[in-house]
Design a protein around this motif. Structure first.
Motif, PDB file in Angstrom:
ATOM      1  N   VAL A   5       0.867  -1.174   0.000  1.00  0.00           N
ATOM      2  CA  VAL A   5       0.000   0.000   0.000  1.00  0.00           C
ATOM      3  C   VAL A   5       0.907   1.228   0.000  1.00  0.00           C
ATOM      4  CG1 VAL A   5      -1.824   1.282   1.180  1.00  0.00           C
ATOM      5  CG2 VAL A   5      -1.785  -1.228   1.279  1.00  0.00           C
ATOM      6  N   PRO A   6       1.139   1.816  -1.173  1.00  0.00           N
ATOM      7  CA  PRO A   6       2.058   2.956  -1.249  1.00  0.00           C
ATOM      8  C   PRO A   6       1.538   4.145  -0.448  1.00  0.00           C
ATOM      9  CG  PRO A   6       1.569   2.062  -3.432  1.00  0.00           C
ATOM     10  CD  PRO A   6       0.596   1.454  -2.480  1.00  0.00           C
ATOM     11  N   SER A   7       2.450   4.812   0.222  1.00  0.00           N
ATOM     12  CA  SER A   7       2.100   6.025   0.951  1.00  0.00           C
ATOM     13  C   SER A   7       2.077   7.208  -0.013  1.00  0.00           C
ATOM     14  CB  SER A   7       3.130   6.288   2.060  1.00  0.00           C
ATOM     15  OG  SER A   7       2.985   7.593   2.578  1.00  0.00           O
ATOM     16  N   GLU A   8       1.205   8.189   0.272  1.00  0.00           N
ATOM     17  CA  GLU A   8       1.136   9.378  -0.570  1.00  0.00           C
ATOM     18  C   GLU A   8       2.452  10.154  -0.545  1.00  0.00           C
ATOM     19  OE1 GLU A   8      -2.145  11.808   0.426  1.00  0.00           O
ATOM     20  OE2 GLU A   8      -3.666  10.331  -0.170  1.00  0.00           O
ATOM     21  N   LYS A   9       3.216   9.991   0.536  1.00  0.00           N
ATOM     22  CA  LYS A   9       4.475  10.721   0.670  1.00  0.00           C
ATOM     23  C   LYS A   9       5.678   9.893   0.225  1.00  0.00           C
ATOM     24  CE  LYS A   9       2.824  13.569   4.522  1.00  0.00           C
ATOM     25  NZ  LYS A   9       3.078  14.017   5.915  1.00  0.00           N
ATOM     26  N   GLU A  10       5.447   8.657  -0.178  1.00  0.00           N
ATOM     27  CA  GLU A  10       6.543   7.777  -0.573  1.00  0.00           C
ATOM     28  C   GLU A  10       7.145   8.232  -1.899  1.00  0.00           C
ATOM     29  OE1 GLU A  10       7.204   3.031  -1.640  1.00  0.00           O
ATOM     30  OE2 GLU A  10       5.401   3.719  -0.615  1.00  0.00           O
ATOM     31  N   VAL A  11       8.468   8.343  -1.941  1.00  0.00           N
ATOM     32  CA  VAL A  11       9.124   8.784  -3.170  1.00  0.00           C
ATOM     33  C   VAL A  11       9.038   7.691  -4.223  1.00  0.00           C
ATOM     34  CG1 VAL A  11      10.689  10.343  -1.976  1.00  0.00           C
ATOM     35  CG2 VAL A  11      11.393   7.982  -2.377  1.00  0.00           C
ATOM     36  N   SER A  12       8.969   8.111  -5.474  1.00  0.00           N
ATOM     37  CA  SER A  12       8.829   7.154  -6.561  1.00  0.00           C
ATOM     38  C   SER A  12       9.402   7.735  -7.846  1.00  0.00           C
ATOM     39  CB  SER A  12       7.353   6.813  -6.765  1.00  0.00           C
ATOM     40  OG  SER A  12       7.175   6.049  -7.936  1.00  0.00           O
ATOM     41  N   TYR A  13      10.072   6.865  -8.608  1.00  0.00           N
ATOM     42  CA  TYR A  13      10.588   7.265  -9.916  1.00  0.00           C
ATOM     43  C   TYR A  13       9.625   6.875 -11.035  1.00  0.00           C
ATOM     44  CZ  TYR A  13      15.125   8.353  -7.844  1.00  0.00           C
ATOM     45  OH  TYR A  13      16.133   8.906  -7.101  1.00  0.00           O
ATOM     46  N   GLN A  14       8.449   6.365 -10.684  1.00  0.00           N
ATOM     47  CA  GLN A  14       7.511   5.878 -11.689  1.00  0.00           C
ATOM     48  C   GLN A  14       7.147   6.935 -12.733  1.00  0.00           C
ATOM     49  OE1 GLN A  14       4.119   3.764 -10.127  1.00  0.00           O
ATOM     50  NE2 GLN A  14       2.914   4.072 -11.970  1.00  0.00           N
ATOM     51  N   PRO A  15       6.872   8.199 -12.342  1.00  0.00           N
ATOM     52  CA  PRO A  15       6.547   9.194 -13.380  1.00  0.00           C
ATOM     53  C   PRO A  15       7.680   9.397 -14.374  1.00  0.00           C
ATOM     54  CG  PRO A  15       5.956  10.001 -11.201  1.00  0.00           C
ATOM     55  CD  PRO A  15       6.766   8.771 -10.982  1.00  0.00           C
ATOM     56  N   ILE A  16       8.923   9.390 -13.883  1.00  0.00           N
ATOM     57  CA  ILE A  16      10.069   9.599 -14.765  1.00  0.00           C
ATOM     58  C   ILE A  16      10.249   8.419 -15.706  1.00  0.00           C
ATOM     59  CG2 ILE A  16      12.570   9.886 -14.823  1.00  0.00           C
ATOM     60  CD1 ILE A  16      11.047  12.354 -13.924  1.00  0.00           C
ATOM     61  N   VAL A  17      10.103   7.204 -15.172  1.00  0.00           N
ATOM     62  CA  VAL A  17      10.209   6.009 -16.007  1.00  0.00           C
ATOM     63  C   VAL A  17       9.154   6.040 -17.105  1.00  0.00           C
ATOM     64  CG1 VAL A  17       9.977   3.492 -16.037  1.00  0.00           C
ATOM     65  CG2 VAL A  17      11.229   4.605 -14.178  1.00  0.00           C
ATOM     66  N   ALA A  18       7.919   6.417 -16.745  1.00  0.00           N
ATOM     67  CA  ALA A  18       6.830   6.479 -17.717  1.00  0.00           C
ATOM     68  C   ALA A  18       7.109   7.516 -18.801  1.00  0.00           C
ATOM     69  CB  ALA A  18       5.510   6.792 -17.010  1.00  0.00           C
ATOM     70  N   ILE A  19       7.604   8.683 -18.392  1.00  0.00           N
ATOM     71  CA  ILE A  19       7.860   9.762 -19.348  1.00  0.00           C
ATOM     72  C   ILE A  19       8.973   9.388 -20.316  1.00  0.00           C
ATOM     73  CG2 ILE A  19       8.830  12.096 -19.546  1.00  0.00           C
ATOM     74  CD1 ILE A  19       7.243  12.780 -16.981  1.00  0.00           C
ATOM     75  N   PHE A  20      10.094   8.908 -19.798  1.00  0.00           N
ATOM     76  CA  PHE A  20      11.215   8.601 -20.674  1.00  0.00           C
ATOM     77  C   PHE A  20      10.952   7.375 -21.544  1.00  0.00           C
ATOM     78  CE2 PHE A  20      13.828  11.179 -17.628  1.00  0.00           C
ATOM     79  CZ  PHE A  20      14.224  12.132 -18.552  1.00  0.00           C
ATOM     80  N   SER A  21      10.212   6.398 -21.016  1.00  0.00           N
ATOM     81  CA  SER A  21       9.867   5.223 -21.819  1.00  0.00           C
ATOM     82  C   SER A  21       8.965   5.618 -22.981  1.00  0.00           C
ATOM     83  CB  SER A  21       9.165   4.168 -20.954  1.00  0.00           C
ATOM     84  OG  SER A  21      10.009   3.716 -19.920  1.00  0.00           O
ATOM     85  N   THR A  22       7.967   6.455 -22.684  1.00  0.00           N
ATOM     86  CA  THR A  22       7.056   6.918 -23.735  1.00  0.00           C
ATOM     87  C   THR A  22       7.797   7.757 -24.767  1.00  0.00           C
ATOM     88  OG1 THR A  22       5.203   6.938 -22.174  1.00  0.00           O
ATOM     89  CG2 THR A  22       4.950   8.222 -24.188  1.00  0.00           C
ATOM     90  N   ALA A  23       8.683   8.634 -24.299  1.00  0.00           N
ATOM     91  CA  ALA A  23       9.455   9.476 -25.209  1.00  0.00           C
ATOM     92  C   ALA A  23      10.329   8.628 -26.130  1.00  0.00           C
ATOM     93  CB  ALA A  23      10.314  10.457 -24.412  1.00  0.00           C
ATOM     94  N   PHE A  24      10.937   7.589 -25.574  1.00  0.00           N
ATOM     95  CA  PHE A  24      11.808   6.731 -26.378  1.00  0.00           C
ATOM     96  C   PHE A  24      11.006   6.001 -27.455  1.00  0.00           C
ATOM     97  CE2 PHE A  24      14.119   2.646 -27.003  1.00  0.00           C
ATOM     98  CZ  PHE A  24      15.270   3.187 -27.569  1.00  0.00           C
ATOM     99  N   LEU A  25       9.849   5.469 -27.087  1.00  0.00           N
ATOM    100  CA  LEU A  25       9.011   4.761 -28.063  1.00  0.00           C
ATOM    101  C   LEU A  25       8.485   5.727 -29.129  1.00  0.00           C
ATOM    102  CD1 LEU A  25       7.041   2.375 -25.681  1.00  0.00           C
ATOM    103  CD2 LEU A  25       8.905   1.769 -27.245  1.00  0.00           C
ATOM    104  N   MET A  26       8.140   6.936 -28.724  1.00  0.00           N
ATOM    105  CA  MET A  26       7.684   7.939 -29.695  1.00  0.00           C
ATOM    106  C   MET A  26       8.806   8.309 -30.659  1.00  0.00           C
ATOM    107  SD  MET A  26       5.342  10.456 -27.299  1.00  0.00           S
ATOM    108  CE  MET A  26       4.979  11.581 -28.658  1.00  0.00           C
ATOM    109  N   ALA A  27      10.030   8.412 -30.139  1.00  0.00           N
ATOM    110  CA  ALA A  27      11.170   8.727 -31.005  1.00  0.00           C
ATOM    111  C   ALA A  27      11.411   7.615 -32.015  1.00  0.00           C
ATOM    112  CB  ALA A  27      12.421   8.955 -30.150  1.00  0.00           C
ATOM    113  N   LEU A  28      11.299   6.374 -31.576  1.00  0.00           N
ATOM    114  CA  LEU A  28      11.450   5.238 -32.488  1.00  0.00           C
ATOM    115  C   LEU A  28      10.366   5.258 -33.563  1.00  0.00           C
ATOM    116  CD1 LEU A  28      12.307   2.296 -30.047  1.00  0.00           C
ATOM    117  CD2 LEU A  28      13.887   3.520 -31.555  1.00  0.00           C
ATOM    118  N   ALA A  29       9.128   5.547 -33.140  1.00  0.00           N
ATOM    119  CA  ALA A  29       8.021   5.602 -34.098  1.00  0.00           C
ATOM    120  C   ALA A  29       8.222   6.722 -35.109  1.00  0.00           C
ATOM    121  CB  ALA A  29       6.698   5.786 -33.353  1.00  0.00           C
ATOM    122  N   LEU A  30       8.672   7.863 -34.634  1.00  0.00           N
ATOM    123  CA  LEU A  30       8.908   9.006 -35.514  1.00  0.00           C
ATOM    124  C   LEU A  30      10.035   8.708 -36.499  1.00  0.00           C
ATOM    125  CD1 LEU A  30       8.005  11.890 -36.079  1.00  0.00           C
ATOM    126  CD2 LEU A  30       9.609  12.685 -34.342  1.00  0.00           C
TER     127      LEU A  30
END
Length: 255
Positions: free
Chosen positions: A89-114
C-alpha cells in the motif's frame, strides 16, 4: 495482518459498496476485483441510496465505504484489504521514480516511431535527438498541467527562481517550446540557447541543493504533485538539455 493467499481460495468475502444512479464508488469496484482475483467469492452488497449508506456506516461505526468483512471480521476499505492480503500500500508521501520512467519510456518509443515513419529506420542520431526533445516536451507538459504547484516546488531549490520568482512560471514554457523546435529542427538559434540556459541554471541548482547542501527535497521535474526525489535524475535532465543546447548548433554548423 497479512493473509496467506494460498488459503483464500473457496472463501467468501462480504463487500458493502456504494452504487447509486449518481455515483459508483471506484474503490468499491477495485476492492471487488481484487478479492475475485485472489480467489474469493464476493457477496456483493450494493448501497443504492445515500440513506442506505448512512445507515450502514452508523450501524458499523465507520466513516467510509466500501467495507469488507471476511470470516465475520471487518477488514475495512480498499487499502486495508490490500494489507490483509499482504499487498503493498504505497504512501502518498513515498518517493517514486515511476513518473520519470513512464515519461522517458514513452518518449523513447515515440522517437522510435517518428524515426520509422520519417527515416524508414529505427535508429539514427536523429532518433536520439527526437528522444531528448520529446522528453523535454513531456516533462514540460507535466509542469504546465499545474503551473502554480510546479513553481512553488521549484522555489525550494532553483537558484534563479529564488531571486526572480517569475522564472518558475517561464521555465515550463521555455522547456516545452525548445523541445518542440528541436523536434522540428527549426529555429535552433532560439531553441538551443533556451535549452542551454535553463539546463545550466537547473544543473547548478540541483547540484548545490543535493550534493553540497545535502538537502532531501522533491523534484519538480515531473510536476508539482510528484514524489520524485531531487537528485541524480533531476541533474541528468538538466545535463541532457545542456548537451542538446550545445549539440544542435554544432550539428547545423557541420552540415
Amino acid at each position: 495482518m497479512a493473509h496467506d493467499e494460498t488459503q483464500s481460495h473457496g472463501k467468501t468475502a462480504e463487500l458493502h459498496r456504494m452504487e447509486t444512479e449518481e455515483h459508483i464508488c471506484p474503490f468499491g469496484l477495485k476492492t471487488k476485483n481484487l478479492l475475485k482475483r485472489k480467489g474469493f467469492e464476493v457477496d456483493d452488497h450494493r448501497l443504492t441510496t445515500r440513506e442506505e449508506a448512512d445507515a450502514f456506516k452508523q450501524k458499523h461505526q465507520v466513516d467510509t465505504t466500501p467495507q469488507t468483512f471476511i470470516d465475520g471480521e471487518r477488514i475495512g476499505g480498499y487499502e486495508e484489504v490490500r494489507r490483509y492480503l499482504g499487498l503493498e500500500v504505497p504512501s502518498e508521501k513515498e518517493v517514486s521514480y515511476q513518473p520519470i520512467v513512464a515519461i522517458f519510456s514513452t518518449a523513447f518509443l515515440m522517437a522510435l516511431a517518428l524515426a520509422w515513419a520519417a527515416l524508414d529506420t529505427l535508429w539514427s542520431i536523429r532518433t536520439l535527438e527526437w528522444f531528448i526533445a520529446i522528453s523535454m516536451c513531456l516533462l514540460g507538459l507535466q509542469k504546465l498541467k499545474d503551473l502554480e504547484s510546479f513553481s512553488t516546488m521549484f522555489l525550494n531549490y532553483d537558484l534563479l527562481a529564488q531571486k526572480q520568482v517569475r522564472y518558475g512560471y517561464v521555465y515550463p514554457f521555455a522547456e516545452t517550446f525548445a523541445g518542440i523546435l528541436m523536434i522540428a529542427g527549426a529555429l535552433i538559434w532560439l531553441a538551443a540557447p533556451a535549452a542551454l540556459f535553463i539546463g545550466t541554471v537547473g544543473a547548478v541548482s540541483v547540484f548545490k541543493a543535493v550534493y553540497i547542501d545535502k538537502r532531501e527535497l522533491k523534484c519538480a521535474c515531473a510536476g508539482g504533485d510528484s514524489n520524485v526525489p531531487l537528485g541524480f535524475v533531476s541533474l541528468t535532465e538538466n545535463l541532457i538539455m545542456i548537451l542538446m543546447g550545445l549539440w544542435m548548433p554544432i550539428k547545423m554548423y557541420l552540415m
